[in-house]
Design a protein around this motif. Sequence first.
Motif, PDB file in Angstrom:
ATOM      1  N   UNK A  45      61.023   1.556 -58.255  1.00  0.00           N
ATOM      2  CA  UNK A  45      59.758   0.534 -57.539  1.00  0.00           C
ATOM      3  C   UNK A  45      60.269  -0.763 -57.844  1.00  0.00           C
ATOM      4  N   UNK A  46      60.057  -1.657 -56.547  1.00  0.00           N
ATOM      5  CA  UNK A  46      60.045  -3.523 -56.926  1.00  0.00           C
ATOM      6  C   UNK A  46      59.717  -4.044 -58.096  1.00  0.00           C
ATOM      7  N   UNK A  47      58.806  -2.827 -58.448  1.00  0.00           N
ATOM      8  CA  UNK A  47      58.465  -3.550 -59.953  1.00  0.00           C
ATOM      9  C   UNK A  47      59.344  -4.231 -61.183  1.00  0.00           C
ATOM     10  N   UNK A  48      60.322  -2.451 -61.188  1.00  0.00           N
ATOM     11  CA  UNK A  48      61.293  -2.111 -62.386  1.00  0.00           C
ATOM     12  C   UNK A  48      61.196  -0.947 -62.380  1.00  0.00           C
ATOM     13  N   UNK A  93      54.610  10.300 -54.437  1.00  0.00           N
ATOM     14  CA  UNK A  93      53.814   9.782 -54.496  1.00  0.00           C
ATOM     15  C   UNK A  93      52.704   9.284 -55.789  1.00  0.00           C
ATOM     16  N   UNK A  94      52.180  10.551 -55.370  1.00  0.00           N
ATOM     17  CA  UNK A  94      50.844  10.304 -56.596  1.00  0.00           C
ATOM     18  C   UNK A  94      52.063  10.524 -58.330  1.00  0.00           C
ATOM     19  N   UNK A  95      53.314  10.535 -57.903  1.00  0.00           N
ATOM     20  CA  UNK A  95      53.528  10.452 -59.937  1.00  0.00           C
ATOM     21  C   UNK A  95      53.586   8.873 -59.889  1.00  0.00           C
ATOM     22  N   UNK A  96      54.282   8.064 -58.894  1.00  0.00           N
ATOM     23  CA  UNK A  96      54.597   6.753 -58.651  1.00  0.00           C
ATOM     24  C   UNK A  96      53.045   5.675 -58.436  1.00  0.00           C
ATOM     25  N   UNK A  97      51.950   6.625 -58.280  1.00  0.00           N
ATOM     26  CA  UNK A  97      51.065   5.550 -57.836  1.00  0.00           C
ATOM     27  C   UNK A  97      50.000   6.057 -59.677  1.00  0.00           C
ATOM     28  N   UNK A  98      50.534   6.827 -60.109  1.00  0.00           N
ATOM     29  CA  UNK A  98      50.107   6.698 -61.530  1.00  0.00           C
ATOM     30  C   UNK A  98      50.742   5.862 -62.770  1.00  0.00           C
ATOM     31  N   UNK A  99      51.650   5.576 -61.929  1.00  0.00           N
ATOM     32  CA  UNK A  99      52.399   4.592 -63.246  1.00  0.00           C
ATOM     33  C   UNK A  99      52.894   3.327 -62.345  1.00  0.00           C
ATOM     34  N   UNK A 100      51.703   2.467 -61.205  1.00  0.00           N
ATOM     35  CA  UNK A 100      51.404   1.900 -60.922  1.00  0.00           C
ATOM     36  C   UNK A 100      49.543   1.367 -61.255  1.00  0.00           C
ATOM     37  N   UNK A 101      49.265   1.845 -61.801  1.00  0.00           N
ATOM     38  CA  UNK A 101      47.700   2.099 -62.385  1.00  0.00           C
ATOM     39  C   UNK A 101      48.121   1.698 -63.083  1.00  0.00           C
ATOM     40  N   UNK A 106      53.699  -3.230 -58.073  1.00  0.00           N
ATOM     41  CA  UNK A 106      53.323  -3.069 -56.938  1.00  0.00           C
ATOM     42  C   UNK A 106      54.425  -1.084 -57.147  1.00  0.00           C
ATOM     43  N   UNK A 107      53.796  -0.495 -56.308  1.00  0.00           N
ATOM     44  CA  UNK A 107      54.356   0.904 -56.050  1.00  0.00           C
ATOM     45  C   UNK A 107      55.150   1.329 -54.364  1.00  0.00           C
ATOM     46  N   UNK A 108      54.943   0.458 -53.703  1.00  0.00           N
ATOM     47  CA  UNK A 108      55.179   0.524 -52.375  1.00  0.00           C
ATOM     48  C   UNK A 108      56.485  -0.659 -52.298  1.00  0.00           C
ATOM     49  N   UNK A 109      58.068  -0.158 -51.703  1.00  0.00           N
ATOM     50  CA  UNK A 109      58.348   0.565 -50.868  1.00  0.00           C
ATOM     51  C   UNK A 109      58.926   1.539 -52.329  1.00  0.00           C
ATOM     52  N   UNK A 110      58.876   2.897 -52.445  1.00  0.00           N
ATOM     53  CA  UNK A 110      59.361   3.547 -53.084  1.00  0.00           C
ATOM     54  C   UNK A 110      61.074   4.597 -52.950  1.00  0.00           C
ATOM     55  N   UNK A 111      61.903   4.256 -53.846  1.00  0.00           N
ATOM     56  CA  UNK A 111      63.021   4.517 -53.906  1.00  0.00           C
ATOM     57  C   UNK A 111      63.719   5.504 -54.751  1.00  0.00           C
ATOM     58  N   UNK A 112      64.028   6.741 -53.578  1.00  0.00           N
ATOM     59  CA  UNK A 112      64.388   8.432 -54.267  1.00  0.00           C
ATOM     60  C   UNK A 112      65.645   8.297 -53.856  1.00  0.00           C
ATOM     61  N   UNK A 113      66.439   8.727 -55.129  1.00  0.00           N
ATOM     62  CA  UNK A 113      68.066   8.850 -54.380  1.00  0.00           C
ATOM     63  C   UNK A 113      68.387  10.314 -55.685  1.00  0.00           C
ATOM     64  N   UNK A 114      68.232  11.026 -54.286  1.00  0.00           N
ATOM     65  CA  UNK A 114      68.684  12.282 -54.766  1.00  0.00           C
ATOM     66  C   UNK A 114      70.426  12.781 -55.030  1.00  0.00           C
ATOM     67  N   UNK A 115      70.329  12.998 -56.902  1.00  0.00           N
ATOM     68  CA  UNK A 115      71.696  13.342 -56.928  1.00  0.00           C
ATOM     69  C   UNK A 115      72.319  14.546 -57.778  1.00  0.00           C
ATOM     70  N   UNK A 116      72.917  15.177 -56.425  1.00  0.00           N
ATOM     71  CA  UNK A 116      73.552  16.556 -57.397  1.00  0.00           C
ATOM     72  C   UNK A 116      75.111  15.887 -58.570  1.00  0.00           C
ATOM     73  N   UNK A 117      75.031  16.165 -59.129  1.00  0.00           N
ATOM     74  CA  UNK A 117      75.808  15.636 -60.619  1.00  0.00           C
ATOM     75  C   UNK A 117      77.014  17.063 -60.901  1.00  0.00           C
ATOM     76  N   UNK A 118      77.997  17.426 -60.567  1.00  0.00           N
ATOM     77  CA  UNK A 118      78.779  17.687 -60.691  1.00  0.00           C
ATOM     78  C   UNK A 118      79.765  17.776 -61.952  1.00  0.00           C
ATOM     79  N   UNK A 119      79.621  18.511 -62.820  1.00  0.00           N
ATOM     80  CA  UNK A 119      81.168  18.298 -64.092  1.00  0.00           C
ATOM     81  C   UNK A 119      81.488  19.050 -64.050  1.00  0.00           C
ATOM     82  N   UNK A 120      83.103  18.554 -63.810  1.00  0.00           N
ATOM     83  CA  UNK A 120      84.310  19.325 -63.342  1.00  0.00           C
ATOM     84  C   UNK A 120      85.783  18.721 -63.822  1.00  0.00           C
ATOM     85  N   UNK A 121      86.669  19.311 -64.246  1.00  0.00           N
ATOM     86  CA  UNK A 121      87.608  19.146 -65.232  1.00  0.00           C
ATOM     87  C   UNK A 121      87.532  17.944 -66.424  1.00  0.00           C
ATOM     88  N   UNK A 122      86.365  17.611 -67.061  1.00  0.00           N
ATOM     89  CA  UNK A 122      85.946  16.391 -67.410  1.00  0.00           C
ATOM     90  C   UNK A 122      85.558  15.679 -67.583  1.00  0.00           C
TER      91      UNK A 122
END
Length: 518
Positions: free
Chosen positions: A282-285, A315-323, A328-344
């Motif tokens: 969130x923008x608050x860090x 959104x509920x997880x973000x609101x709990x953290x904001x309380x 501020x709780x909005x806007x929420x940045x969501x990054x979907x990250x598939x992490x592939x480990x290959x060849x070391x």
Amino acid sequence: MKGPLRRLLSALSALVAAGAALLGILLASGQAAVVVTHGVSMNPVYYQGDLVVVARGGAYGAGDIVAYHVHGGTEIALHRIIGGDATGFTIKGDNNQSTDVDHPADAQIIGRAVLHIPQGGTVLKTLTSPPMLALAAFALLGGGTTALTRRRRRRARRRTNPMSRHLENGTPASQRPFTGLLQRPLRAWTAAAGAALALSAALGAWAWPGPTETAAPAAQAVQGKSMDFSYTAPVRASAAYEGTTASSPDPVFRRVLAGNVAVAYTYHGPSGTITVSAELSTPGGWHATVPLKDTAAFTGGSYSGTVDLDLQALEAKVQAAAQATGAPSTPVSIAVVPTVHAEGSDYAPALKLALTPLQLNLADSAGLTAAQKATAAAPAPRALTLGVWSLTAALARPLSAAGLAAALLALAALALASRRHRPLDEATQIRRRWGSLLVPVHPSPTPPGKTVVDVSDFATLARLAERYGLLILHWSRSGVETYLVNDESTAYRYRSGDAEPIQSEIADTGNREITATP
């Protein structure tokens, strides 16, 4: 004119040798580099085959022509700075339509162009090729032989001249080629110059024919990797969409959302393992990571999968953290990250989304595809290695040329010095020491009735002349020097030169010969 011209040539040779030595030192220390131009990117300033010396400068700015390593590899570009600063310059070839992709910083620049020799690179490559090195060595040896032949011809002409034959005080003895170079104190210097010549020739024979770098092994190549993203969400029938499914890259309006958002991903690259998570912030860090899929192994060079985003739970997880934080709780940045480990190593591209109370949309319109280009390990410089000491072919080329030039100039200077200071023949030594006692005369036989006594050395003849108060008669014929002291009844004689002419001249006198050894 010969004296001043010779001194001028010697001075120029010394300057060239000093310049070559200085350039070699700068190259070896890394303060300068030699660049041979290729292509037409800097026409009309530089053309293909030109040689440019670049040196490190205190600061670079617009207008400077600089050299730098392209993409940090071994290839060198020589282009002009047109903008930027020490943190990253904008560089462009004068004949190019676009600027260079690289923006090298001050520390990445090899140096600024300080010396331009048109077609110098072509000439340098030709001169330092193995055939030319062999030809230079042959010419050096042949030059000495030619000079010796000319001296012999001059001596032969002097012998055929009646005046020089009768009045000349002595003819220098013939010398073999480079005899003076093998005499002290030039012997050690000649050996050093010869060793430098041989070393430079061998170094050039190794450095010039082959490439400056060797290809990296195929095993060291890094295979390309890519990840394609997409998302879909079920929606209620409404004027917001033409159907009941919202698809990427369109935003997902939450008022008509009828379920979870499904994020699909397809990976192409080396086999390995993959784990998927969502990174919230969130923008608050505040930030947190939510696991979406456990680690899964795959083979075959590709993998496809899907994860669900429960927007209400996130959104509920973000609101709990904001309380708890008051941030501020909005806007929420969501990054979907598939992490592939290959060849070391890990490959972790991200699909970046922005969540507000009204909608979910792409935070980056170009974020549906991520790719890591295939790369190969940088080619290794071809080098000579001895313990901890290593010399690359790129540096060995100019060093071999400079060493060859310096060695040849040193040998030429030593040859000139040996001619000036070569050992004196016996006739010259006699003339310098006892010149006041000598009287040049025409060759003549000994008067009849006189006994001829041959002394074993000239010093004895000089003592006899001084004892009797007589002068020493001297003539030269057929390479034989004859010195004669005439007493009342005895002729004391000393001869030097070739044995056969001496015997023929003795036969001509018809007098009795006595050899005396004091």
